[in-house]
Design a protein around this motif. Structure first.
Motif, short mmCIF file in Angstrom:
data_model
loop_
_atom_site.label_atom_id
_atom_site.label_comp_id
_atom_site.label_asym_id
_atom_site.label_seq_id
_atom_site.Cartn_x
_atom_site.Cartn_y
_atom_site.Cartn_z
N SER A 39 0.82 -1.22 0.00
CA SER A 39 0.00 0.00 0.00
C SER A 39 0.85 1.27 0.00
CB SER A 39 -0.93 0.01 1.22
OG SER A 39 -0.18 0.01 2.42
N LEU A 40 2.09 1.17 0.47
CA LEU A 40 2.93 2.36 0.54
C LEU A 40 3.43 2.82 -0.83
CD1 LEU A 40 5.05 1.84 3.75
CD2 LEU A 40 2.91 3.06 3.44
N TYR A 41 3.27 1.98 -1.83
CA TYR A 41 3.69 2.36 -3.18
C TYR A 41 2.93 3.60 -3.63
CZ TYR A 41 4.92 1.67 -8.12
OH TYR A 41 5.40 1.82 -9.40
N HIS A 42 1.72 3.78 -3.15
CA HIS A 42 0.90 4.93 -3.56
C HIS A 42 0.84 5.99 -2.47
CE1 HIS A 42 -0.35 3.08 -7.31
NE2 HIS A 42 -0.51 1.95 -6.64
N GLN A 43 1.74 5.90 -1.50
CA GLN A 43 1.87 6.95 -0.50
C GLN A 43 3.17 7.71 -0.72
OE1 GLN A 43 0.99 5.97 3.59
NE2 GLN A 43 -0.41 4.33 3.00
N ARG A 44 3.26 8.84 -0.08
CA ARG A 44 4.40 9.73 -0.30
C ARG A 44 5.71 9.11 0.19
NH1 ARG A 44 2.45 14.61 -1.87
NH2 ARG A 44 0.29 15.10 -1.27
N TYR A 45 6.76 9.49 -0.47
CA TYR A 45 8.12 9.13 -0.04
C TYR A 45 8.33 9.52 1.42
CZ TYR A 45 13.27 9.99 0.01
OH TYR A 45 14.61 10.03 0.30
N SER A 46 7.74 10.62 1.83
CA SER A 46 7.90 11.16 3.18
C SER A 46 7.01 10.49 4.21
CB SER A 46 7.61 12.66 3.17
OG SER A 46 6.32 12.92 2.64
N GLU A 47 6.21 9.51 3.81
CA GLU A 47 5.25 8.88 4.71
C GLU A 47 5.66 7.48 5.14
OE1 GLU A 47 1.05 10.96 3.40
OE2 GLU A 47 1.77 9.27 2.18
N GLN A 48 6.91 7.09 4.90
CA GLN A 48 7.31 5.73 5.23
C GLN A 48 8.72 5.65 5.79
OE1 GLN A 48 7.35 3.50 1.29
NE2 GLN A 48 6.30 5.39 0.79
N THR A 49 9.01 4.48 6.35
CA THR A 49 10.28 4.23 7.01
C THR A 49 11.17 3.37 6.12
OG1 THR A 49 9.29 4.34 9.22
CG2 THR A 49 11.37 3.16 9.03
N THR A 181 4.57 10.70 -4.33
CA THR A 181 4.43 9.30 -3.95
C THR A 181 5.53 8.48 -4.63
OG1 THR A 181 2.99 8.70 -5.80
CG2 THR A 181 1.93 9.59 -3.82
N ILE A 182 5.76 7.28 -4.11
CA ILE A 182 6.71 6.38 -4.76
C ILE A 182 6.24 6.08 -6.18
CG2 ILE A 182 7.75 4.09 -4.67
CD1 ILE A 182 8.74 5.95 -2.48
N ALA A 183 4.94 5.88 -6.36
CA ALA A 183 4.40 5.59 -7.69
C ALA A 183 4.70 6.72 -8.66
CB ALA A 183 2.89 5.35 -7.61
N ASP A 184 4.58 7.96 -8.20
CA ASP A 184 4.89 9.11 -9.06
C ASP A 184 6.37 9.16 -9.43
OD1 ASP A 184 2.26 10.00 -9.10
OD2 ASP A 184 2.54 11.39 -7.41
N GLN A 309 17.11 -7.62 13.89
CA GLN A 309 15.88 -7.76 13.10
C GLN A 309 15.45 -6.41 12.52
OE1 GLN A 309 15.39 -8.69 16.72
NE2 GLN A 309 16.60 -10.49 16.25
N ALA A 310 16.37 -5.75 11.82
CA ALA A 310 16.09 -4.40 11.33
C ALA A 310 14.87 -4.34 10.42
CB ALA A 310 17.31 -3.85 10.60
N PHE A 311 14.72 -5.34 9.55
CA PHE A 311 13.63 -5.27 8.58
C PHE A 311 12.28 -5.63 9.22
CE2 PHE A 311 17.39 -5.76 5.85
CZ PHE A 311 17.27 -4.57 5.16
N GLU A 312 12.31 -6.33 10.32
CA GLU A 312 11.07 -6.52 11.08
C GLU A 312 10.60 -5.18 11.65
OE1 GLU A 312 11.11 -9.61 13.98
OE2 GLU A 312 12.21 -11.01 12.67
N VAL A 313 11.55 -4.38 12.11
CA VAL A 313 11.20 -3.06 12.63
C VAL A 313 10.66 -2.18 11.50
CG1 VAL A 313 12.08 -0.97 13.74
CG2 VAL A 313 12.91 -3.22 14.47
N GLU A 314 11.33 -2.20 10.36
CA GLU A 314 10.87 -1.42 9.22
C GLU A 314 9.45 -1.81 8.82
OE1 GLU A 314 12.80 -0.55 4.91
OE2 GLU A 314 11.65 -2.41 5.10
N HIS A 315 9.19 -3.11 8.72
CA HIS A 315 7.87 -3.58 8.33
C HIS A 315 6.81 -3.18 9.36
CE1 HIS A 315 4.57 -6.42 7.42
NE2 HIS A 315 5.00 -6.27 6.17
N GLY A 316 7.17 -3.29 10.64
CA GLY A 316 6.24 -2.88 11.69
C GLY A 316 5.91 -1.40 11.62
N MET A 317 6.91 -0.58 11.36
CA MET A 317 6.67 0.85 11.21
C MET A 317 5.73 1.14 10.04
SD MET A 317 8.35 3.01 13.32
CE MET A 317 7.61 1.96 14.57
N ASN A 318 5.94 0.47 8.92
CA ASN A 318 5.19 0.77 7.69
C ASN A 318 3.82 0.12 7.63
OD1 ASN A 318 7.14 2.45 6.53
ND2 ASN A 318 8.28 0.71 5.73
N ALA A 319 3.64 -0.97 8.36
CA ALA A 319 2.37 -1.69 8.27
C ALA A 319 1.29 -1.12 9.20
CB ALA A 319 2.60 -3.16 8.60
N TYR A 320 1.71 -0.33 10.20
CA TYR A 320 0.73 0.13 11.19
C TYR A 320 0.82 1.65 11.35
CZ TYR A 320 0.88 -4.83 12.16
OH TYR A 320 0.85 -6.19 12.03
#
Length: 320
Positions: A39-49, A181-184, A309-320
């Motif tokens: 879902s983050l593909y269509h959100q802003r670059y500035s909205e994700q970890t 957005t990343i898509a843009d 577990q860096a990527f678990e932290v990244e996923h947790g930040m971005n999924a919620y």
């Protein structure tokens, strides 16, 4: 004189490595791939970890006897394949006097991670092979002239893949809601964002962005897990209690010290990069910063990214 001084520094560094050698073969584990949040593909670059690597080209290997000057166990190609999306490095003038920019950790006599051009070629290969991915580069500029940075981008073709903000958003006017957005960014093929800590001039080279107009950082040089903070420490003109509407870079790496020499703490890396919520762990620090900022922290900058577990932290930040 310069060569003699470099030799002395190198000799001292090698002696320090021998004195501190606890495990001559740390057996680093090859990291697996990250799990992106679609879902983050269509959100802003500035909205994700994004996970970033501190001194990404300073690599400890068996060949360099696990040099204490190294901040990572795997090279940039492996980092990108694993999911690292911000690469940080220091740009230095070539000690041999050429116009080539060398990527060194503090001093090229201690750790020379190769040329800027070779680094950019690695990034270009990844972007070419992964047309829906985006990479951020952050360079500490210790002195090379802007034209030498620009020449490296031109020679590798990365000037054509670089994001250029609207002219009206330069000089500190770029806010979080202004980023595409990343898509843009994928659709316009502007999939590389580059920040320079100093020496940038966006009127002359519009794709090398002055870091402090777009990003704030937390403190660094941490030697105790209790010292991790979320407060803006740089640029220094910000009040630490004020959270600006800019990208956030959370420095989360730990140093050890011996006889006044400070070096990246690999022994504690599994805990430093852990996904838990104890003091000193990446998970705790990221969640705390999310609470302070009232939004996701954008970049989590790590040493030894493959430990913990860096990527678990990244996923947790971005999924919620």
């Amino acid at each position: 004189m310069c060569t003699m001084l470099q030799s002395l520094i190198l000799t001292l560094a090698l002696l320090l490595c021998r004195c501190l050698a606890v495990d001559d073969d740390p057996h680093p584990t090859l990291p697996g791939p990250r799990t992106p949040v679609p879902s983050l593909y269509h959100q802003r670059y500035s909205e994700q970890t994004f996970i970033g690597t501190h001194d990404s080209v300073a690599v400890r290997t068996a060949e360099n006897r696990w040099s204490l000057s190294g901040n990572q166990y795997f090279n940039v190609s492996v980092q990108l394949q694993a999911g690292v999306r911000l690469l940080q490095a220091q740009g230095h003038r070539d000690p041999d006097g050429s116009s080539e920019i060398r990527l060194c950790h503090f001093n090229c006599a201690l750790m020379d991670g190769g040329s800027l051009v070779d680094h950019l070629r690695t990034v270009k290969r990844f972007l070419d092979a992964n047309p829906h991915e985006l990479i951020t580069l952050l360079f500490v500029n210790t002195g090379p002239a802007l034209e030498h940075w620009a020449q490296a981008y031109f020679s590798t073709g990365l000037d054509l893949l670089s994001y250029i903000p609207p002219q009206s958003k330069r000089d500190g006017y770029m806010h979080l809601e202004d980023w595409p957005t990343i898509a843009d960014m994928v659709s316009t093929n502007q999939r590389l964002v580059t920040f320079l800590s100093g020496g940038a001039d966006e009127g002359r080279v519009p794709y090398l962005l002055h870091q402090w107009d777009y990003v704030f950082e937390t403190n660094f040089g941490i030697e105790s897990p209790e010292q991790y903070s979320c407060a803006p420490a740089r640029p220094r003109w910000w009040d630490p209690s004020y959270i600006p509407s800019r990208l956030s870079l959370v420095n989360h790496f730990l140093y050890a010290q011996f006889l006044g020499f400070r070096y990246p703490n690999a022994t504690y890396a599994n805990t430093t990069n852990a996904a838990g919520f104890h003091v000193g762990e990446l998970g705790e620090h990221a969640v705390r910063c999310q609470s302070v900022y009232q939004r996701r922290p954008n970049f989590l900058l790590l040493d030894f990214f493959s430990e913990g577990q860096a990527f678990e932290v990244e996923h947790g930040m971005n999924a919620y």
